[in-house]
Write an enzyme that holds these catalytic residues in place. Structure first.
Site, PDB file in Angstrom:
ATOM      1  N   ARG A   1       0.856  -1.190   0.000  1.00 40.82           N
ATOM      2  CA  ARG A   1       0.000   0.000   0.000  1.00 40.82           C
ATOM      3  C   ARG A   1       0.884   1.230   0.000  1.00 40.82           C
ATOM      4  NH1 ARG A   1      -4.654  -1.045   4.628  1.00 40.82           N
ATOM      5  NH2 ARG A   1      -4.758  -3.298   4.374  1.00 40.82           N
TER       6      ARG A   1
ATOM      7  N   SER B   1      -7.715  -0.828   0.364  1.00 42.40           N
ATOM      8  CA  SER B   1      -8.665  -1.045   1.457  1.00 42.40           C
ATOM      9  C   SER B   1      -9.228   0.291   1.946  1.00 42.40           C
ATOM     10  CB  SER B   1      -7.994  -1.828   2.583  1.00 42.40           C
ATOM     11  OG  SER B   1      -8.916  -2.202   3.573  1.00 42.40           O
ATOM     12  N   HIS B   2      -8.994   0.624   3.236  1.00 43.28           N
ATOM     13  CA  HIS B   2      -9.588   1.832   3.814  1.00 43.28           C
ATOM     14  C   HIS B   2      -8.605   2.997   3.884  1.00 43.28           C
ATOM     15  CE1 HIS B   2      -7.730  -0.452   7.115  1.00 43.28           C
ATOM     16  NE2 HIS B   2      -7.430   0.731   7.610  1.00 43.28           N
TER      17      HIS B   2
ATOM     18  N   LYS C   1      -2.959  -6.791  -2.992  1.00 42.23           N
ATOM     19  CA  LYS C   1      -3.001  -7.960  -2.129  1.00 42.23           C
ATOM     20  C   LYS C   1      -2.772  -9.175  -3.014  1.00 42.23           C
ATOM     21  CE  LYS C   1      -6.182  -6.000   1.301  1.00 42.23           C
ATOM     22  NZ  LYS C   1      -7.489  -6.114   1.995  1.00 42.23           N
TER      23      LYS C   1
ATOM     24  N   ASP D   1     -16.670  -1.599   4.128  1.00 40.15           N
ATOM     25  CA  ASP D   1     -15.519  -0.810   3.711  1.00 40.15           C
ATOM     26  C   ASP D   1     -15.396  -0.891   2.191  1.00 40.15           C
ATOM     27  OD1 ASP D   1     -14.569  -3.386   3.435  1.00 40.15           O
ATOM     28  OD2 ASP D   1     -12.717  -3.073   4.553  1.00 40.15           O
TER      29      ASP D   1
ATOM     30  N   ASP E   1     -13.361  -2.198  -0.182  1.00 43.36           N
ATOM     31  CA  ASP E   1     -13.190  -3.440  -0.952  1.00 43.36           C
ATOM     32  C   ASP E   1     -14.036  -4.570  -0.365  1.00 43.36           C
ATOM     33  OD1 ASP E   1     -11.571  -3.609   1.323  1.00 43.36           O
ATOM     34  OD2 ASP E   1     -10.056  -4.846   0.347  1.00 43.36           O
TER      35      ASP E   1
ATOM     36  N   ASP F   1     -14.278  -6.460   2.237  1.00 42.25           N
ATOM     37  CA  ASP F   1     -13.912  -7.686   2.950  1.00 42.25           C
ATOM     38  C   ASP F   1     -14.290  -7.587   4.431  1.00 42.25           C
ATOM     39  OD1 ASP F   1     -11.966  -5.854   3.668  1.00 42.25           O
ATOM     40  OD2 ASP F   1     -10.257  -7.118   3.166  1.00 42.25           O
ATOM     41  N   ARG F   2     -14.910  -6.460   4.805  1.00 42.58           N
ATOM     42  CA  ARG F   2     -15.448  -6.298   6.157  1.00 42.58           C
ATOM     43  C   ARG F   2     -16.855  -5.707   6.062  1.00 42.58           C
ATOM     44  NH1 ARG F   2     -11.912  -2.335   9.297  1.00 42.58           N
ATOM     45  NH2 ARG F   2     -11.828  -1.329   7.267  1.00 42.58           N
TER      46      ARG F   2
ATOM     47  N   HIS G   1     -13.136  -8.664  10.604  1.00 44.56           N
ATOM     48  CA  HIS G   1     -12.731  -9.676   9.625  1.00 44.56           C
ATOM     49  C   HIS G   1     -13.237 -11.028  10.124  1.00 44.56           C
ATOM     50  CE1 HIS G   1     -10.175  -7.396   6.874  1.00 44.56           C
ATOM     51  NE2 HIS G   1      -9.734  -6.723   7.926  1.00 44.56           N
TER      52      HIS G   1
END
Length: 454
Positions: free
Chosen positions: A13, A98-99, A108, A242, A244, A246-247, A329
């Site tokens: 990132r 992500s965030h 990733k 969020d 992407d 994944d949460r 997660h």
């Protein structure tokens, strides 16, 4: 020279274009093909504006390295996980930050079976490869380049997700859904077509300009819009994601944000009823509520260091059915041991439909029995020095270093750890049924930590 500053513990990132740019994406793709000896790679990107250009650079790199590419286009991180396993690819790259703030992007990486590639399992080697001045000589283009095809993974992905519940048993719940202009909207709408629920969407359109800020419902200031909509519409449930996705994050029927800690316990109970005696994994930040629920339901507790790479490896090794982090997660054995922001809310509407209880009724007693501070972040100059200061100050408590520093007393405990992605320390405090003590100890710890709000 390609910068490797963006290489972190679990992923890459950095700021676009100084740290993350098409040159890095191309070189990393070339290196990944060599590192994995890959013939087939899956790639996709989130809604960030720099995503398409980085994706095209990565595709060129994969093809020049001799690998065929399945391009998912705009998608979520878990869709790369799913597609890598489902298509039996040799690896996958999700282009996302992500965030992180809007001017960031990153990658990733996973290998076959959606196994993560972290600093300990390949990222360091990949960083060395892409920064090698003799890269072109050492890793020449393949004699036969790979090809790229666009792949619509959505039908198979949606079918898999619906397999976690019985859609016929779902009641017509009223749900407020807030993707935050991230990537979750199209997936939620595709799932909603198979459910009898009444969905009210907020900020549903993916928009890399982030017109309502970067989607991160962990930030208290980002929760009000979902909370107020739940109350105004008298909804049964609020859900936010969020960027992407994944949460996912939950709001009860009163618009109250429910800490992820209590959801870990709730889902642990769900899986223990379906898989009696199974293993449940959780992270060391907040533990008492989860451990109590596992014990009451005859499960086997597995405590693991925070971070998706550690958790996925431990779940595979120990045959864990479900793992949860208080940071929202949630990991599932049947999802290649990966985390998903879609499976949890499907399980939640199944619980609401079959239990006859509201979300507040499911968690209120647990919140009273084990009140917690929620995660508090502080920017400090020397995180290690702060942690050692607390270790010395609370030397009378039972200490362990599985993940940062945990200190346990009879009626209260805390965990403090360094972030793997940001220059901050993260504090969590919990007590046995004493909210006043929790607040008192939290204030005491924050005074000792100092620093600034993060």
């Amino acid at each position: 020279m390609i910068s490797t500053k963006g290489f972190k513990a679990y992923d890459i990132r950095g700021v676009v274009p100084s740290e993350v740019n098409p040159e890095l994406a191309y070189a990393l793709a070339r290196a990944l093909v060599t590192f994995l000896q890959a013939r087939h790679i899956v790639v996709g990107h989130d809604i960030r504006l720099s995503g398409p250009e980085l994706t095209q650079a990565a595709i060129r790199g994969f093809c020049d390295g001799g690998a065929d590419v399945s391009d998912l286009g705009q998608c979520g991180t878990e869709m790369i996980y799913f597609a890598t396993a489902h298509l039996k690819a040799d690896g996958g790259m999700m282009i996302t930050a992500s965030h992180n703030p809007a001017d960031y992007n990153g990658m990733k990486l996973v290998r076959a079976g959606a196994r993560p590639i972290s600093a300990d399992t390949g990222l360091r080697e990949l960083a060395a490869m892409v920064s090698d001045p003799d890269f072109a000589k050492k890793y020449p283009k393949a004699a036969v380049p790979g090809t790229c095809r666009q792949v619509d993974i959505m039908p198979d992905y949606i079918s898999h997700l619906l397999g976690y519940i019985d859609p016929a048993a779902i009641k017509p719940l009223k749900i407020v859904a807030n993707p935050g202009n991230g990537g979750a909207g199209p997936v939620v709408k595709a799932l909603a077509a198979h459910l009898p629920c009444q969905f009210s969407f907020i900020n549903a359109e993916p928009d890399g300009h982030f017109p309502n800020g970067v989607p991160n419902p962990l930030l208290p200031e980002n929760r009000a819009v979902t909370s107020e909509a739940v109350k105004a519409q008298k909804a049964d449930l609020g859900i936010a994601w969020d960027g992407d996705f994944d949460r996912c994050f939950f709001f009860d029927e009163n618009g109250r944000f429910i800490e992820g800690y209590y959801l870990v316990g709730l889902f642990a109970q769900y899986f223990l009823k379906r898989h009696p005696g199974c293993k449940i994994l959780y992270d060391p930040r907040l533990v008492w509520n989860t451990e109590d629920i596992i014990a009451r339901n005859g499960g086997q507790p597995v405590r693991c260091k925070s971070g998706h790479a550690f958790i996925k490896e431990r779940m595979r090794k120990d045959g864990v059915v479900y793992g949860g982090e208080m940071s929202a997660h949630h990991y599932f054995a049947d999802f290649s041991y990966c985390d998903s922001g879609m499976i949890p809310w499907l399980l939640m509407i199944s619980l609401l439909s079959t239990s006859g209880l509201t979300l507040s009724q499911m968690v209120d007693e647990r919140i009273r029995e084990y009140p917690c501070s929620g995660e508090i972040n502080r920017k400090v100059k020397d995180a290690d020095a702060v942690i050692e200061k607390l270790a010395k100050h609370f030397s009378s408590g039972l200490q362990d270093r599985l993940d940062g520093l945990s200190v346990v007393y009879d009626e209260w405990r805390f965990n403090i750890r360094k972030s793997n992605t940001e220059p901050v320390v993260r504090l969590n405090v919990e007590t046995r049924g004493d909210k006043e003590l929790m607040e008192q100890k939290t204030a005491e710890l924050l005074e000792l930590i100092g620093g600034e709000k993060a």
